[in-house]
Motif scaffolding. Structure first.
Motif, PDB file in Angstrom:
ATOM      1  N   ARG A  17     -44.574  28.402-104.568  1.00 49.64           N
ATOM      2  CA  ARG A  17     -44.422  27.384-103.511  1.00 49.64           C
ATOM      3  C   ARG A  17     -45.332  26.190-103.760  1.00 49.64           C
ATOM      4  NH1 ARG A  17     -43.946  31.970-100.067  1.00 49.64           N
ATOM      5  NH2 ARG A  17     -46.159  31.881 -99.559  1.00 49.64           N
ATOM      6  N   LEU A  18     -46.564  26.441-104.212  1.00 48.41           N
ATOM      7  CA  LEU A  18     -47.464  25.333-104.521  1.00 48.41           C
ATOM      8  C   LEU A  18     -46.908  24.461-105.641  1.00 48.41           C
ATOM      9  CD1 LEU A  18     -50.921  27.146-104.302  1.00 48.41           C
ATOM     10  CD2 LEU A  18     -50.089  25.333-102.792  1.00 48.41           C
ATOM     11  N   GLY A  19     -46.271  25.098-106.624  1.00 46.31           N
ATOM     12  CA  GLY A  19     -45.644  24.338-107.696  1.00 46.31           C
ATOM     13  C   GLY A  19     -44.529  23.445-107.180  1.00 46.31           C
ATOM     14  N   PHE A  20     -43.691  23.988-106.292  1.00 46.69           N
ATOM     15  CA  PHE A  20     -42.602  23.177-105.744  1.00 46.69           C
ATOM     16  C   PHE A  20     -43.133  22.081-104.824  1.00 46.69           C
ATOM     17  CE2 PHE A  20     -39.699  26.634-107.003  1.00 46.69           C
ATOM     18  CZ  PHE A  20     -38.708  25.864-107.592  1.00 46.69           C
ATOM     19  N   TRP A  21     -44.245  22.351-104.131  1.00 39.77           N
ATOM     20  CA  TRP A  21     -44.869  21.314-103.297  1.00 39.77           C
ATOM     21  C   TRP A  21     -45.297  20.134-104.161  1.00 39.77           C
ATOM     22  CZ3 TRP A  21     -50.533  20.598-102.851  1.00 39.77           C
ATOM     23  CH2 TRP A  21     -50.859  19.587-101.940  1.00 39.77           C
ATOM     24  N   GLN A  22     -45.941  20.405-105.278  1.00 40.64           N
ATOM     25  CA  GLN A  22     -46.339  19.323-106.177  1.00 40.64           C
ATOM     26  C   GLN A  22     -45.116  18.646-106.795  1.00 40.64           C
ATOM     27  OE1 GLN A  22     -49.134  17.925-106.651  1.00 40.64           O
ATOM     28  NE2 GLN A  22     -50.644  19.339-105.812  1.00 40.64           N
ATOM     29  N   TYR A  23     -44.094  19.419-107.093  1.00 43.41           N
ATOM     30  CA  TYR A  23     -42.878  18.833-107.676  1.00 43.41           C
ATOM     31  C   TYR A  23     -42.212  17.869-106.686  1.00 43.41           C
ATOM     32  CZ  TYR A  23     -38.171  18.443-109.568  1.00 43.41           C
ATOM     33  OH  TYR A  23     -36.978  17.954-110.031  1.00 43.41           O
ATOM     34  N   ILE A  35     -46.839   7.464-112.116  1.00 45.22           N
ATOM     35  CA  ILE A  35     -46.167   8.554-111.396  1.00 45.22           C
ATOM     36  C   ILE A  35     -47.143   9.612-110.919  1.00 45.22           C
ATOM     37  CG2 ILE A  35     -43.984   8.219-112.606  1.00 45.22           C
ATOM     38  CD1 ILE A  35     -44.687  10.642-114.345  1.00 45.22           C
ATOM     39  N   GLY A  36     -48.429   9.463-111.255  1.00 46.35           N
ATOM     40  CA  GLY A  36     -49.425  10.405-110.769  1.00 46.35           C
ATOM     41  C   GLY A  36     -49.394  11.731-111.511  1.00 46.35           C
ATOM     42  N   PRO A  37     -50.284  12.654-111.128  1.00 44.16           N
ATOM     43  CA  PRO A  37     -50.421  13.924-111.839  1.00 44.16           C
ATOM     44  C   PRO A  37     -49.598  15.064-111.257  1.00 44.16           C
ATOM     45  CG  PRO A  37     -52.229  13.693-110.314  1.00 44.16           C
ATOM     46  CD  PRO A  37     -51.347  12.473-110.117  1.00 44.16           C
ATOM     47  N   HIS A  38     -48.739  14.786-110.273  1.00 39.85           N
ATOM     48  CA  HIS A  38     -48.107  15.869-109.517  1.00 39.85           C
ATOM     49  C   HIS A  38     -47.217  16.766-110.380  1.00 39.85           C
ATOM     50  CE1 HIS A  38     -49.761  13.883-106.089  1.00 39.85           C
ATOM     51  NE2 HIS A  38     -49.056  12.791-106.310  1.00 39.85           N
ATOM     52  N   MET A  39     -46.485  16.192-111.330  1.00 42.90           N
ATOM     53  CA  MET A  39     -45.627  17.017-112.174  1.00 42.90           C
ATOM     54  C   MET A  39     -46.470  17.951-113.036  1.00 42.90           C
ATOM     55  SD  MET A  39     -42.531  17.689-112.605  1.00 42.90           S
ATOM     56  CE  MET A  39     -41.327  18.412-113.704  1.00 42.90           C
ATOM     57  N   ALA A  40     -47.586  17.442-113.554  1.00 43.10           N
ATOM     58  CA  ALA A  40     -48.478  18.286-114.359  1.00 43.10           C
ATOM     59  C   ALA A  40     -49.050  19.420-113.509  1.00 43.10           C
ATOM     60  CB  ALA A  40     -49.602  17.449-114.952  1.00 43.10           C
ATOM     61  N   TYR A  41     -49.394  19.107-112.256  1.00 42.31           N
ATOM     62  CA  TYR A  41     -49.917  20.141-111.373  1.00 42.31           C
ATOM     63  C   TYR A  41     -48.852  21.200-111.086  1.00 42.31           C
ATOM     64  CZ  TYR A  41     -53.952  17.135-110.390  1.00 42.31           C
ATOM     65  OH  TYR A  41     -55.090  16.374-110.491  1.00 42.31           O
ATOM     66  N   ALA A  42     -47.606  20.762-110.891  1.00 47.20           N
ATOM     67  CA  ALA A  42     -46.521  21.716-110.647  1.00 47.20           C
ATOM     68  C   ALA A  42     -46.370  22.680-111.821  1.00 47.20           C
ATOM     69  CB  ALA A  42     -45.214  20.972-110.394  1.00 47.20           C
ATOM     70  N   ILE A  43     -46.371  22.143-113.022  1.00 48.00           N
ATOM     71  CA  ILE A  43     -46.239  22.991-114.220  1.00 48.00           C
ATOM     72  C   ILE A  43     -47.420  23.949-114.315  1.00 48.00           C
ATOM     73  CG2 ILE A  43     -46.204  22.959-116.743  1.00 48.00           C
ATOM     74  CD1 ILE A  43     -44.685  20.298-116.541  1.00 48.00           C
ATOM     75  N   GLN A  44     -48.615  23.480-113.989  1.00 46.08           N
ATOM     76  CA  GLN A  44     -49.792  24.353-114.026  1.00 46.08           C
ATOM     77  C   GLN A  44     -49.643  25.526-113.066  1.00 46.08           C
ATOM     78  OE1 GLN A  44     -53.273  22.009-113.302  1.00 46.08           O
ATOM     79  NE2 GLN A  44     -53.229  20.997-115.305  1.00 46.08           N
ATOM     80  N   TRP A  45     -49.190  25.234-111.841  1.00 53.75           N
ATOM     81  CA  TRP A  45     -49.019  26.323-110.880  1.00 53.75           C
ATOM     82  C   TRP A  45     -47.998  27.337-111.374  1.00 53.75           C
ATOM     83  CZ3 TRP A  45     -52.483  27.564-107.648  1.00 53.75           C
ATOM     84  CH2 TRP A  45     -53.228  26.631-106.951  1.00 53.75           C
TER      85      TRP A  45
END
Length: 268
Positions: A29-35, A220-230
């Motif tokens: 869920r955290l990954g999808f939140w960042q996505y 575009i910010g770091p959100h996609m990278a954070y999603a992949i990390q989660w």
């Protein structure tokens, strides 16, 4: 179950497995939140780029008193023609210098439209604070006479949106939000909904408040990278559980076995 894996039935391993079962959906869920934040950032960048590049339109051709700027219209390039009403110029407290960290004021000057449809609030830019919190800052005068201004369409601010409380009691001509309803009450004039964030003026002003830069729309910010990390962390959880179980099984297998078949030193 092989004897070396009997430890999996222990209370400790029940807690480990339960924790893993909780962490896996949480991290997904955290990954999808960042996505979704990434998608919102991309959509916002597309909107800003599209509207900043749009052909200028007359402010009063799309706005009217009480009009709420739709989300898809924010940052659209708009123009207005008229004369500044400096008698009802106000400042907005607690605003940060463009590109800096100093706290000062935005200068809001109504522009009385030449066609008589009312006034447009113009954010002429930023000025530094006065000597004291109750002192009106030094504000450069706008051009006199007829002017044509070009800028970016912005929506009215609200106290909830800005995150401040309306406690009242501010010094004369000082406000906390840019809001056409408040300014219409102050000036007694007809004020069109939304406001214009100034980019240029004809004739140009001499000394003037610091113009606000147009919003960035490439990062575009770091959100996609954070999603992949989660999501990567999610895949590591079951792998980690298996590795931990195999390691403990090897430790149990290496222990000497008593005559009755129980592991020496094993605990229940």
């Amino acid at each position: 179950m092989p004897g070396v894996y009997r430890f999996l039935l222990s209370a400790r391993w029940a807690v480990i497995v339960l924790l893993a079962l909780v962490l896996i959906p949480t991290m997904i869920r955290l990954g999808f939140w960042q996505y979704h934040r990434h998608e919102a950032r991309v959509a916002r960048n597309d909107l800003v780029a599209r509207n900043l590049g749009s052909p200028p339109v007359a402010f009063d051709s799309i706005s009217s008193p009480g009009w709420s700027v739709p989300g898809g219209e924010v940052w659209r390039t708009v123009t207005a023609q008229g004369h500044y009403d400096t008698a009802h110029e106000v400042v907005i407290r607690g605003r940060t210098e463009p590109g800096g960290s100093s706290i000062g004021y935005f200068v809001i000057t109504p522009l009385v439209l030449s066609d008589g449809k009312g006034s447009v609030l113009v954010n002429r830019g930023w000025v530094d604070s006065g000597a004291g919190a109750a002192d009106f800052p030094a504000v450069p005068a706008p051009p006199a006479g007829e002017v044509t201004v070009t800028g970016r369409l912005r929506a009215d601010e609200t106290y909830a949106k800005v995150g401040v409380k309306n406690r009242g009691g501010l010094p004369d001509r000082m406000y906390k939000v840019i809001n056409t309803e408040e300014q219409a009450k102050f000036s007694g004039a007809t004020v069109l909904g939304g406001y214009l964030e100034l980019a240029s003026s004809q004739p140009a002003a001499g000394a003037a408040p610091v113009l606000l830069a147009e919003p960035g729309h490439s990062d575009i910010g770091p959100h996609m990278a954070y999603a992949i990390q989660w999501w990567l962390f999610t895949t590591l959880i079951p792998v980690g559980v298996v590795v931990l179980a195999r390691r403990e099984a090897k430790q149990h297998a290496a222990k000497p076995v008593a005559a009755d078949g129980e592991l020496v030193g094993a605990t229940s």
